[in-house]
Scaffold this motif. Structure first.
Motif, PDB file in Angstrom:
ATOM      1  N   ALA A  84       0.847  -1.190   0.000  1.00 13.32           N
ATOM      2  CA  ALA A  84       0.000   0.000   0.000  1.00 13.32           C
ATOM      3  C   ALA A  84       0.883   1.240   0.000  1.00 13.32           C
ATOM      4  N   ALA A  85       0.277   2.390  -0.321  1.00 15.69           N
ATOM      5  CA  ALA A  85       1.055   3.616  -0.486  1.00 15.69           C
ATOM      6  C   ALA A  85       0.447   4.767   0.300  1.00 15.69           C
ATOM      7  N   PHE A  86       1.329   5.638   0.788  1.00 16.12           N
ATOM      8  CA  PHE A  86       0.953   6.926   1.363  1.00 16.12           C
ATOM      9  C   PHE A  86       1.388   7.991   0.366  1.00 16.12           C
ATOM     10  N   VAL A  87       0.467   8.845  -0.056  1.00 15.36           N
ATOM     11  CA  VAL A  87       0.709   9.751  -1.178  1.00 15.36           C
ATOM     12  C   VAL A  87       0.389  11.187  -0.779  1.00 15.36           C
ATOM     13  N   VAL A  88       1.185  12.130  -1.295  1.00 15.80           N
ATOM     14  CA  VAL A  88       0.987  13.555  -1.032  1.00 15.80           C
ATOM     15  C   VAL A  88       0.861  14.296  -2.359  1.00 15.80           C
ATOM     16  N   ARG A  89      -0.105  15.211  -2.419  1.00 19.90           N
ATOM     17  CA  ARG A  89      -0.315  16.024  -3.624  1.00 19.90           C
ATOM     18  C   ARG A  89       0.420  17.356  -3.500  1.00 19.90           C
ATOM     19  N   TYR A  90       1.156  17.725  -4.539  1.00 20.62           N
ATOM     20  CA  TYR A  90       1.778  19.045  -4.636  1.00 20.62           C
ATOM     21  C   TYR A  90       1.330  19.714  -5.930  1.00 20.62           C
ATOM     22  N   ASN A  91       1.684  20.992  -6.077  1.00 18.61           N
ATOM     23  CA  ASN A  91       1.300  21.734  -7.275  1.00 18.61           C
ATOM     24  C   ASN A  91       2.481  22.557  -7.762  1.00 18.61           C
ATOM     25  N   THR A  92       2.674  22.601  -9.065  1.00 20.56           N
ATOM     26  CA  THR A  92       3.741  23.411  -9.649  1.00 20.56           C
ATOM     27  C   THR A  92       3.166  24.340 -10.708  1.00 20.56           C
ATOM     28  N   THR A  93       3.704  25.543 -10.765  1.00 24.08           N
ATOM     29  CA  THR A  93       3.251  26.527 -11.752  1.00 24.08           C
ATOM     30  C   THR A  93       4.133  26.541 -12.987  1.00 24.08           C
ATOM     31  N   VAL A  94       5.184  25.714 -12.986  1.00 27.19           N
ATOM     32  CA  VAL A  94       6.037  25.544 -14.165  1.00 27.19           C
ATOM     33  C   VAL A  94       6.291  24.054 -14.348  1.00 27.19           C
ATOM     34  N   ALA A  95       6.588  23.657 -15.575  1.00 27.65           N
ATOM     35  CA  ALA A  95       6.913  22.254 -15.822  1.00 27.65           C
ATOM     36  C   ALA A  95       8.191  21.888 -15.073  1.00 27.65           C
ATOM     37  N   ARG A  96       8.185  20.710 -14.479  1.00 36.48           N
ATOM     38  CA  ARG A  96       9.332  20.270 -13.686  1.00 36.48           C
ATOM     39  C   ARG A  96       9.693  18.829 -14.008  1.00 36.48           C
ATOM     40  N   ARG A  97      10.824  18.441 -13.447  1.00 33.67           N
ATOM     41  CA  ARG A  97      11.342  17.091 -13.648  1.00 33.67           C
ATOM     42  C   ARG A  97      11.604  16.483 -12.278  1.00 33.67           C
ATOM     43  N   LEU A  98      10.771  15.523 -11.897  1.00 38.88           N
ATOM     44  CA  LEU A  98      10.900  14.868 -10.599  1.00 38.88           C
ATOM     45  C   LEU A  98      12.071  13.899 -10.627  1.00 38.88           C
ATOM     46  N   THR A  99      12.980  14.062  -9.669  1.00 38.58           N
ATOM     47  CA  THR A  99      14.157  13.195  -9.631  1.00 38.58           C
ATOM     48  C   THR A  99      14.184  12.274  -8.420  1.00 38.58           C
ATOM     49  N   SER A 100      13.519  12.662  -7.332  1.00 41.06           N
ATOM     50  CA  SER A 100      13.543  11.802  -6.148  1.00 41.06           C
ATOM     51  C   SER A 100      12.370  12.105  -5.236  1.00 41.06           C
ATOM     52  N   ILE A 154      -3.331   4.622  -0.930  1.00 40.31           N
ATOM     53  CA  ILE A 154      -3.725   3.693  -1.985  1.00 40.31           C
ATOM     54  C   ILE A 154      -3.562   2.286  -1.419  1.00 40.31           C
ATOM     55  N   SER A 155      -4.664   1.598  -1.243  1.00 40.99           N
ATOM     56  CA  SER A 155      -4.624   0.246  -0.692  1.00 40.99           C
ATOM     57  C   SER A 155      -5.772  -0.571  -1.286  1.00 40.99           C
ATOM     58  N   PRO A 156      -5.455  -1.662  -2.000  1.00 45.77           N
ATOM     59  CA  PRO A 156      -4.113  -2.187  -2.270  1.00 45.77           C
ATOM     60  C   PRO A 156      -3.398  -1.372  -3.347  1.00 45.77           C
ATOM     61  N   PHE A 157      -2.077  -1.555  -3.415  1.00 47.22           N
ATOM     62  CA  PHE A 157      -1.262  -0.850  -4.398  1.00 47.22           C
ATOM     63  C   PHE A 157      -0.506  -1.863  -5.241  1.00 47.22           C
ATOM     64  N   SER A 158      -0.543  -1.664  -6.563  1.00 45.11           N
ATOM     65  CA  SER A 158       0.199  -2.520  -7.486  1.00 45.11           C
ATOM     66  C   SER A 158       1.416  -1.766  -7.998  1.00 45.11           C
ATOM     67  N   ALA A 159       2.570  -2.412  -7.993  1.00 48.80           N
ATOM     68  CA  ALA A 159       3.800  -1.770  -8.451  1.00 48.80           C
ATOM     69  C   ALA A 159       3.743  -1.399  -9.924  1.00 48.80           C
ATOM     70  N   THR A 160       2.855  -2.025 -10.677  1.00 48.51           N
ATOM     71  CA  THR A 160       2.763  -1.745 -12.114  1.00 48.51           C
ATOM     72  C   THR A 160       1.583  -0.853 -12.474  1.00 48.51           C
ATOM     73  N   THR A 161       0.455  -1.028 -11.792  1.00 46.46           N
ATOM     74  CA  THR A 161      -0.747  -0.271 -12.165  1.00 46.46           C
ATOM     75  C   THR A 161      -1.203   0.722 -11.107  1.00 46.46           C
ATOM     76  N   GLY A 162      -0.628   0.699  -9.906  1.00 44.71           N
ATOM     77  CA  GLY A 162      -1.022   1.638  -8.863  1.00 44.71           C
ATOM     78  C   GLY A 162      -2.307   1.228  -8.177  1.00 44.71           C
ATOM     79  N   GLY A 163      -3.246   2.175  -8.049  1.00 45.42           N
ATOM     80  CA  GLY A 163      -4.503   1.897  -7.369  1.00 45.42           C
ATOM     81  C   GLY A 163      -5.318   3.164  -7.221  1.00 45.42           C
ATOM     82  N   THR A 164      -6.323   3.120  -6.369  1.00 47.57           N
ATOM     83  CA  THR A 164      -7.258   4.234  -6.207  1.00 47.57           C
ATOM     84  C   THR A 164      -6.842   5.129  -5.047  1.00 47.57           C
TER      85      THR A 164
END
Length: 534
Positions: A304-320, A412-422
């Motif tokens: 399962a996953a714990f997820v946080v939403r953020y917002n950006t006003t410019v295009a970015r590149r997530l590295t970590s 997200i529970s359950p969480f799939s490493a390939t498809t994610g979840g709700t």
């Protein structure tokens, strides 16, 4: 205050797991259990509490108490027994708060009526141990008598049954700054939306309460807003006008939300610390202390996953993704960072990571195996826990926030490493802020391939030593890096970078500030901003 706990379907906190263990244990009564019951063992013997504007405690105990009523289902849990003791008070105002403290996990319930016609008015069961439970009652009739009972959660009598109880009268006009919703880490040059939750802690309805935001430090800003109508015990969320942090700003901002003076001056102000970075996002106040006991997890067999939403006003590149690992039981278990879409689909992830002892209650960086490009708008990052190697573990640290910001923290529970979840909004669970951060560069340069190949961390750096991770640059010539300061002066060069390698850059000789890092291959280049916060 220890918040609500996930059900077995969506996860369990330490509190929930401890309670399941307690309920499952068989307990033999010790001889002390046969001792004389307290004088306030039932409603008829209720101890009188005198309301005051400050908490004047009366000492008591639940030792040798017996059950007078069945346990109440409170906050998602029902104790197996309710060896309760009783208190009463006469209302001197339309609203009062009952507070009972103990060194054990207790349940507090309030009643109107008489001992023969009791009607429950609500309950409190938020804390695991060594704390207190409180109920605020409104709409009371002055001169009427109200009752409360308190008992230990679970089947076993507490080792230390001592308790303290008090009733406080609410001030007529009392607005409280309950929470500030803001970023604790934010890139320079980005607009900031700050909200504040204002609670009516008094005994009369409020309307049009002026609320002021003052930003000091690297940014100076002031704005005031008015609340709408706030009933007794209710809340209102105000949204301040946006402010933008200057692109060249460094250091910290202090956000102060304040109210005009009222009948209670102790809760009219709250502050939030905001660290200005080049590429980091976090909701945790920069000065917040992370308690190792504040961690949550899912069932022992869950992914399962714990997820946080953020917002950006410019295009970015997530590295970590950066996450604080809680609970020593996490050691030896496998977790990883993940990026998902707004529908919960997997966009990227880090490699699997086995938690070590050194990781407990520390922020751990999870470099993405392939950086993820995000467009303007919302993006979602998280921590995934995999099935336990032995017992239940709780890897996700959180910082309490009441009320928890809605539309921001998800599971997200359950969480799939390939498809994610709700994605499921976790605000109603009341845990607070998941300690999950995002590292997202504004990538500029002449080569999209080079943009994708470069990761820079930690950023900001506190000691000047950073890693320039190059993966798949496919450089035909030599890779080199050039670092310049805000005056355009070159302060560092390295012509020996390697592809598919974690290149260590020692910039410890440089002063704190914002620097431009340029990675070049022939005529192609990509640029990153780097912050040193010594």
């Amino acid at each position: 205050m220890h918040p609500n706990n996930y059900s077995s379907a969506s996860g369990l906190s330490k509190k929930a797991w401890a309670r399941l263990t307690t309920l499952a244990a068989a307990v033999l009564l010790a001889p002390a259990a046969w001792a004389q019951a307290p004088a306030n063992d039932d409603c008829a013997g209720a101890v009188t509490l005198t309301p005051a504007f400050t908490c004047t405690t009366v000492a008591g105990t639940v030792a040798s108490a017996t059950q007078s009523q069945a346990p109440i289902a409170c906050n998602g849990f029902t104790s197996s027994t309710a060896r309760d003791v009783w208190y009463k008070f006469t209302a001197t105002s339309a609203a009062h708060t009952i507070t009972i403290g103990s060194a054990f996990d207790g349940v507090l319930e309030a009643f109107s009526g008489s001992c023969t016609t009791l009607a429950s008015m609500g309950c409190a069961d938020d804390n695991v141990s060594n704390s207190s439970e409180s109920i605020t009652l409104s709409g009371l009739t002055i001169g009427s008598t109200y009752y409360a009972r308190y008992y230990a959660y679970g089947s076993a009598a507490p080792t230390n049954g001592a308790i303290t109880a008090c009733v406080t009268a609410l001030a007529a006009n009392d607005a409280e700054v309950q929470a500030i919703y803001a970023l604790g880490k934010t890139p320079a040059g980005t607009p900031q939306t700050v909200q504040a939750v204002i609670r009516n802690a008094g005994s009369t309805p409020l309307s049009g309460v002026p609320v002021t935001l003052a930003v000091t430090g690297a940014t100076t800003f002031n704005n005031s807003q008015l609340t709408g109508n706030i009933p007794v015990g209710g809340t209102a969320t105000v949204t301040f006008t946006n402010y933008t942090i200057p692109a060249a700003a460094t250091g910290t901002n202090t956000l102060t939300v304040s109210l005009l003076a009222d009948d209670n001056l102790t809760n009219n102000t709250q502050t939030y610390s905001q660290l200005i970075t080049t590429n980091s996002f976090s909701y945790v106040s920069n000065t917040a202390t992370i308690n190792a006991n504040n961690s949550v997890g899912f069932g022992a067999t869950a992914t399962a996953a714990f997820v946080v939403r953020y917002n950006t006003t410019v295009a970015r590149r997530l590295t970590s993704v950066v996450a604080n690992i809680g609970d020593p039981a996490s050691v030896g278990n496998t977790v990883y960072g993940v990026v998902v879409s707004s529908t919960g689909a997997v966009l990227g992830r880090s490699a699997n990571y086995v938690v070590t002892t050194a990781d407990v209650n520390q922020r751990r960086t999870f470099p993405l195996t392939t950086p993820v490009n995000v467009a303007v708008g919302d993006f979602f990052v998280g921590l995934v826990q995999t099935p336990s190697i032995s017992t239940q573990y709780f890897p996700m640290s959180y910082v309490p926030q009441t009320p928890t910001r809605p539309g921001t923290f998800y599971t997200i529970s359950p969480f799939s490493a390939t498809t994610g979840g709700t994605l499921t909004d976790a605000a109603s669970q009341g845990f607070g802020i998941f300690v999950v951060e995002a590292t997202a560069d504004v990538a500029t340069g002449t080569s999209a391939a080079l943009n994708r190949a470069i990761s820079l961390y930690p950023n900001p750096s506190t000691n000047g030593v950073v890693t320039l991770d190059v993966r798949g640059a496919n450089a035909q010539g030599g890779l080199q890096v050039q670092v310049t300061n805000t005056l355009g002066q070159t302060v560092y060069t390295n012509t020996q970078l390697r592809d598919n390698f974690e290149n260590k850059l020692d910039l410890s000789h440089l002063s704190a500030g914002v620097y431009t890092l340029k990675v070049k291959v022939g005529n192609d280049y990509t640029i990153r901003q780097l912050s040193l916060t010594k």
